[in-house]
Design a protein around this motif. Structure first.
Motif, PDB file in Angstrom:
ATOM      1  N   HIS A  10       0.814  -1.210   0.000  1.00 35.77           N
ATOM      2  CA  HIS A  10       0.000   0.000   0.000  1.00 35.77           C
ATOM      3  C   HIS A  10       0.851   1.264   0.000  1.00 35.77           C
ATOM      4  O   HIS A  10       0.322   2.360  -0.253  1.00 35.77           O
ATOM      5  CB  HIS A  10      -0.922   0.008   1.225  1.00 35.77           C
ATOM      6  CG  HIS A  10      -2.064  -0.955   1.121  1.00 35.77           C
ATOM      7  ND1 HIS A  10      -3.169  -0.732   0.336  1.00 35.77           N
ATOM      8  CD2 HIS A  10      -2.261  -2.179   1.695  1.00 35.77           C
ATOM      9  CE1 HIS A  10      -4.019  -1.748   0.424  1.00 35.77           C
ATOM     10  NE2 HIS A  10      -3.483  -2.647   1.248  1.00 35.77           N
TER      11      HIS A  10
ATOM     12  N   LYS B  25      -5.894   9.325  -9.464  1.00 36.11           N
ATOM     13  CA  LYS B  25      -4.993   9.926  -8.482  1.00 36.11           C
ATOM     14  C   LYS B  25      -5.785  10.917  -7.643  1.00 36.11           C
ATOM     15  O   LYS B  25      -6.486  11.775  -8.175  1.00 36.11           O
ATOM     16  CB  LYS B  25      -3.826  10.647  -9.153  1.00 36.11           C
ATOM     17  CG  LYS B  25      -2.811  11.186  -8.143  1.00 36.11           C
ATOM     18  CD  LYS B  25      -1.687  11.948  -8.821  1.00 36.11           C
ATOM     19  CE  LYS B  25      -0.733  12.513  -7.758  1.00 36.11           C
ATOM     20  NZ  LYS B  25       0.317  13.358  -8.344  1.00 36.11           N
ATOM     21  N   LYS B  26      -5.643  10.781  -6.317  1.00 42.99           N
ATOM     22  CA  LYS B  26      -6.367  11.653  -5.401  1.00 42.99           C
ATOM     23  C   LYS B  26      -5.469  12.811  -4.975  1.00 42.99           C
ATOM     24  O   LYS B  26      -4.258  12.705  -4.926  1.00 42.99           O
ATOM     25  CB  LYS B  26      -6.821  10.880  -4.162  1.00 42.99           C
ATOM     26  CG  LYS B  26      -7.790   9.748  -4.464  1.00 42.99           C
ATOM     27  CD  LYS B  26      -8.201   9.036  -3.185  1.00 42.99           C
ATOM     28  CE  LYS B  26      -9.210   7.932  -3.447  1.00 42.99           C
ATOM     29  NZ  LYS B  26      -9.606   7.243  -2.198  1.00 42.99           N
TER      30      LYS B  26
ATOM     31  N   VAL C 251      -1.627   9.707  -3.591  1.00 43.89           N
ATOM     32  CA  VAL C 251      -2.423   8.500  -3.356  1.00 43.89           C
ATOM     33  C   VAL C 251      -3.100   8.096  -4.673  1.00 43.89           C
ATOM     34  O   VAL C 251      -3.812   8.902  -5.290  1.00 43.89           O
ATOM     35  CB  VAL C 251      -3.478   8.729  -2.263  1.00 43.89           C
ATOM     36  CG1 VAL C 251      -4.314   7.473  -2.062  1.00 43.89           C
ATOM     37  CG2 VAL C 251      -2.801   9.134  -0.952  1.00 43.89           C
ATOM     38  N   TYR C 252      -2.888   6.842  -5.071  1.00 40.13           N
ATOM     39  CA  TYR C 252      -3.472   6.306  -6.304  1.00 40.13           C
ATOM     40  C   TYR C 252      -4.540   5.280  -5.945  1.00 40.13           C
ATOM     41  O   TYR C 252      -4.389   4.508  -4.999  1.00 40.13           O
ATOM     42  CB  TYR C 252      -2.392   5.682  -7.183  1.00 40.13           C
ATOM     43  CG  TYR C 252      -1.452   6.703  -7.789  1.00 40.13           C
ATOM     44  CD1 TYR C 252      -1.609   7.125  -9.095  1.00 40.13           C
ATOM     45  CD2 TYR C 252      -0.404   7.253  -7.039  1.00 40.13           C
ATOM     46  CE1 TYR C 252      -0.756   8.069  -9.663  1.00 40.13           C
ATOM     47  CE2 TYR C 252       0.452   8.186  -7.586  1.00 40.13           C
ATOM     48  CZ  TYR C 252       0.275   8.595  -8.901  1.00 40.13           C
ATOM     49  OH  TYR C 252       1.124   9.519  -9.443  1.00 40.13           O
ATOM     50  N   HIS C 253      -5.597   5.267  -6.744  1.00 40.47           N
ATOM     51  CA  HIS C 253      -6.786   4.443  -6.468  1.00 40.47           C
ATOM     52  C   HIS C 253      -7.020   3.493  -7.644  1.00 40.47           C
ATOM     53  O   HIS C 253      -7.218   3.933  -8.786  1.00 40.47           O
ATOM     54  CB  HIS C 253      -8.000   5.349  -6.276  1.00 40.47           C
ATOM     55  CG  HIS C 253      -9.268   4.626  -6.016  1.00 40.47           C
ATOM     56  ND1 HIS C 253      -9.555   4.018  -4.815  1.00 40.47           N
ATOM     57  CD2 HIS C 253     -10.349   4.382  -6.820  1.00 40.47           C
ATOM     58  CE1 HIS C 253     -10.746   3.464  -4.875  1.00 40.47           C
ATOM     59  NE2 HIS C 253     -11.247   3.666  -6.092  1.00 40.47           N
TER      60      HIS C 253
ATOM     61  N   GLU D 202     -11.930  -2.235  -4.974  1.00 40.97           N
ATOM     62  CA  GLU D 202     -10.949  -1.151  -5.088  1.00 40.97           C
ATOM     63  C   GLU D 202      -9.877  -1.269  -4.010  1.00 40.97           C
ATOM     64  O   GLU D 202     -10.077  -1.917  -2.979  1.00 40.97           O
ATOM     65  CB  GLU D 202     -11.647   0.204  -4.976  1.00 40.97           C
ATOM     66  CG  GLU D 202     -12.474   0.360  -3.714  1.00 40.97           C
ATOM     67  CD  GLU D 202     -13.364   1.590  -3.743  1.00 40.97           C
ATOM     68  OE1 GLU D 202     -13.376   2.276  -4.783  1.00 40.97           O
ATOM     69  OE2 GLU D 202     -14.026   1.853  -2.733  1.00 40.97           O
ATOM     70  N   THR D 203      -8.725  -0.598  -4.262  1.00 39.36           N
ATOM     71  CA  THR D 203      -7.639  -0.530  -3.294  1.00 39.36           C
ATOM     72  C   THR D 203      -6.833   0.739  -3.556  1.00 39.36           C
ATOM     73  O   THR D 203      -6.884   1.303  -4.659  1.00 39.36           O
ATOM     74  CB  THR D 203      -6.728  -1.769  -3.376  1.00 39.36           C
ATOM     75  OG1 THR D 203      -5.820  -1.754  -2.272  1.00 39.36           O
ATOM     76  CG2 THR D 203      -5.930  -1.789  -4.663  1.00 39.36           C
ATOM     77  N   ASN D 204      -6.091   1.188  -2.541  1.00 38.85           N
ATOM     78  CA  ASN D 204      -5.284   2.405  -2.648  1.00 38.85           C
ATOM     79  C   ASN D 204      -3.800   2.094  -2.514  1.00 38.85           C
ATOM     80  O   ASN D 204      -3.405   1.205  -1.753  1.00 38.85           O
ATOM     81  CB  ASN D 204      -5.669   3.419  -1.569  1.00 38.85           C
ATOM     82  CG  ASN D 204      -7.043   4.014  -1.801  1.00 38.85           C
ATOM     83  OD1 ASN D 204      -7.489   4.144  -2.945  1.00 38.85           O
ATOM     84  ND2 ASN D 204      -7.726   4.375  -0.721  1.00 38.85           N
TER      85      ASN D 204
ATOM     86  N   THR E 202      -0.135   4.387  -2.002  1.00 38.26           N
ATOM     87  CA  THR E 202       0.491   5.701  -1.781  1.00 38.26           C
ATOM     88  C   THR E 202       1.905   5.684  -2.333  1.00 38.26           C
ATOM     89  O   THR E 202       2.718   4.833  -1.973  1.00 38.26           O
ATOM     90  CB  THR E 202       0.523   6.045  -0.288  1.00 38.26           C
ATOM     91  OG1 THR E 202      -0.815   6.089   0.215  1.00 38.26           O
ATOM     92  CG2 THR E 202       1.188   7.404  -0.063  1.00 38.26           C
TER      93      THR E 202
END
Length: 311
Positions: free
Chosen positions: A30, A60-61, A101-103, A117-119, A121
């Motif tokens: 992660h 991308k958040k 942070v990428y989703h 889904e997963t995140n 960093t």
């Protein structure tokens, strides 16, 4: 055969009642840390119930959310410098702007649970840069002095070490030490400098990413307070004050500042060969005599004003 026929409806019933396997999404890590200008692998693994061709999206958040990968193509700044295998993305030559942070989102419309889904960093690490050092060129004994060192670009933030004449200054071992070192802020503080603190000072910035960097350094000279010069300066100032005071007193005694001590002005008028002298103020009081001046009378017809000037 009869026994088998009895169990078959039960098996079919259990199969129909068994819960469906939802789409699942996971990642190897992660948090991904890579050095600046190297490649970053953002892993995303999924499993679906029955859909063999799920939709894969990366976002991308940040202040705003925007697509990285959508509809089979990379978007925006990632176009032409990223690749995808299954759902795992590789970003090439990442910079500080890529950190965040990428989703990863997997959508399987044909599954009973069709979204997972997963995140991940991404941290982009930066080795130390040459720090900026603030070192005074001189100070007087007994004064407090601060030496500052700062590298604002390294990630993670650098830690700092100070050197005097190329020798490492060890952190103080007791509370009564004459100096304090903060390895996180880069400040070397002397509570009261002494002559032996004179020397060439430099600072080293370090982190785990790359080689340490040292500033150029500077010589700091500690001098004693010149007590004799200070006493002499104070004496001169006092002497000037005394002389000015005595001079003012003598002038006052001489009547220089008295109301009767005023300047005189004379006007000389000429006409018909005769001169007329007038005084605005011609009154003087002295210790031994009192003289009043009265101008002589003059016939009005004999007076003709032709010229005047000030003496």
């Amino acid at each position: 055969m009869e026994g088998t026929s009895l169990y078959l409806p039960i098996v079919i019933l259990l199969m129909q009642c068994s819960p469906s396997i939802p789409v699942t999404v996971s990642t190897i890590s992660h948090i991904v840390e890579v050095r600046e200008f190297s490649d970053a692998v953002l892993s995303c693994m999924f499993r679906t119930e029955s859909d063999q061709n799920p939709r894969i999206e990366w976002k991308k958040k940040g202040k705003d959310v925007f697509f990285v990968y959508f509809d089979g193509h990379f978007k925006g700044p990632f176009e032409g410098r990223a690749t995808i295998e299954a759902a795992t993305v590789t970003l090439q030559r990442v910079t500080q702007e890529d950190a965040g942070v990428y989703h990863c989102e997997i959508s399987a419309p044909h599954d009973s649970v069709n979204l997972g889904e997963t995140n991940v960093t991404l941290k982009v690490l930066v080795p130390p840069h040459t720090p900026s050092c603030e070192i005074p060129s001189g100070a007087v004994t007994g004064s407090g002095v601060q030496l500052r060192c700062r590298d604002q670009q390294s990630i993670p933030p650098a830690t700092y070490s100070w050197f005097k004449d190329s020798q490492l200054i060890s952190p103080p071992r007791h509370a009564n030490a004459t100096y304090v070192i903060n390895s996180h802020t880069g400040i070397l503080e002397f509570k009261a400098v002494a002559k032996e603190d004179t020397g060439h000072y430099s600072c080293l910035a370090s982190n785990k990413v790359g080689p340490s960097k040292m500033c150029k350094g500077k010589h700091m000279t500690i001098e004693d307070v010149n007590v004799s010069a200070i006493v002499a300066a104070v004496g001169v100032v006092c002497l000037v004050i005394v002389v000015c005071g005595c001079g003012g007193f003598l002038l006052h005694r001489s009547g220089f500042f008295s109301p009767g001590h005023r300047g005189r002005s004379f006007w000389i008028s000429q006409g018909h060969g005769a001169a007329h002298i007038s005084s605005q103020t011609l009154h003087r009081t002295e210790d031994t005599s009192n003289v009043n001046y009265i101008p002589p009378p003059q016939e009005p017809q004999d007076f003709k004003h032709t010229q005047s000037f000030m003496l």
